[in-house]
Design an enzyme around this catalytic site. Structure first.
Site, short mmCIF file in Angstrom:
data_model
loop_
_atom_site.label_atom_id
_atom_site.label_comp_id
_atom_site.label_asym_id
_atom_site.label_seq_id
_atom_site.Cartn_x
_atom_site.Cartn_y
_atom_site.Cartn_z
N CYS B 37 20.38 25.29 30.11
CA CYS B 37 21.28 25.92 30.54
C CYS B 37 20.67 26.56 31.64
CB CYS B 37 22.04 26.19 29.84
SG CYS B 37 21.64 27.67 28.92
N CYS B 106 21.45 31.34 22.45
CA CYS B 106 21.10 32.62 23.70
C CYS B 106 20.63 34.57 23.22
CB CYS B 106 23.26 33.31 23.39
SG CYS B 106 23.88 31.74 24.72
#
Lengths: 175, 132
Positions: B37, B106
């Protein structure tokens, strides 16, 4: 994930540096030729639907530099994706982080000139990574040659994210 | 996709955002990135007597979940020893923040950032010990 070669679907040589107008032209032609409405029999229509899906999927891959590079690595049997690729080197991450910090500052101070300067530096870095990918992924280039530059694919994703942020800031400063 | 209340809370009021002096021998700096990302995260620790983490700071450029994960990580490791901090697992962060499956990376990033900061601190200490 389908292993179908998107370059073969489009009848184009498997290169990273595709010619985008050419790609769009071939896409229009292929889409017209495989349109299901042009087929009378229901069996033929089913084939045409599948073929149309294949063409659209190939187009989706080929027009996106990151997906296109991924496909060229995969065609050489090299796995891609976050867990398969080497971690970005610390120096590179430091640079990206510093650039992101500068961009955040430029945004906070509404310094459009600075945003544009950062954007142009990032576009240069992106071009450099793309040139490395083009050279490493030429038709006939071996898996080893390709793999030596897999880091450039990782870089490309960070540059893309940065440039998305830039365009959001341009919109914000205009609006 | 909806963020959990805890993610929103950390995103709106991130704890310990900032920088510690990278050149300070008692500071360890962890730098990690998620190519998928394009997120980047820097996590720093200041280690005092007995290997206790006296201060922790982070800077994250990424989505709300990445910011919340690193914010929570700095909160958790402050006051812990580096050995204790090293045992924090990404699933602990996932559970605390109710992260959905697509955002698990994350929390992995935050775990890697803690480990990389500790490794940097230890490398600095080892280099100093050798220089003596």
């Amino acid at each position: 994930m389908s292993l179908r070669d998107p370059f073969a679907t489009f009848g184009l040589p498997p290169r990273f540096d595709v010619n985008l107008p050419e790609l769009e032209r071939v896409h229009r032609e292929l889409s017209r030729a495989v349109h299901p409405d042009r087929v009378a029999s229901s069996a033929g229509r089913k084939d045409a639907v599948e073929r149309a899906m294949e063409v659209n999927e190939a187009f989706r891959v080929l027009r996106d530099p990151v997906k296109r590079a991924e496909a060229l690595f995969q065609l050489r049997g090299i796995e891609v994706g976050e867990t398969n690729e080497p971690k970005p080197p610390p120096d590179f991450l430091m640079e990206v982080l510093e650039q992101r910090e500068s961009l955040a500052e430029a945004r906070a101070t509404k310094d459009e000139a600075r945003v544009s300067a950062l954007e142009s530096a990032m576009r240069d870095a992106q071009k450099n990574a793309e040139a490395r990918l083009t050279a490493a992924l030429l038709p006939g280039a071996s898996a080893d040659t390709a793999k030596a530059e897999i880091g450039a694919l990782g870089e490309l994703r960070f540059y893309r994210r940065f440039l998305e942020e830039v365009s959001a800031i341009h919109d914000e400063l205009l609006g | 996709m909806a963020y959990s209340d805890k993610v929103i809370e950390h995103t709106e009021n991130p704890r310990n955002v900032g920088t510690l002096d990278k050149a300070d021998p008692s500071v360890g700096t962890g730098l990690v990135g998620a190519p998928a990302c394009g997120d980047v995260m820097r996590l720093q620790i200041k280690v005092g007597a007995g290997g206790v983490i006296e201060d922790a700071k982070f800077k994250t450029f990424g989505c709300g979940s990445a910011i919340a994960s690193s914010s929570l990580a700095t909160e958790w490791i402050k006051g812990k020893t580096i050995d204790e901090a090293e045992t924090i697992k990404n699933v602990d962060i996932v559970n605390e923040l109710n992260l959905p499956p697509v955002k698990i990376h994350c929390s992995v990033l935050a775990e890697d950032a803690i480990k990389s900061a500790i490794a940097d601190y230890r490398a600095k200490q080892a280099a100093r010990a050798q220089a003596k």
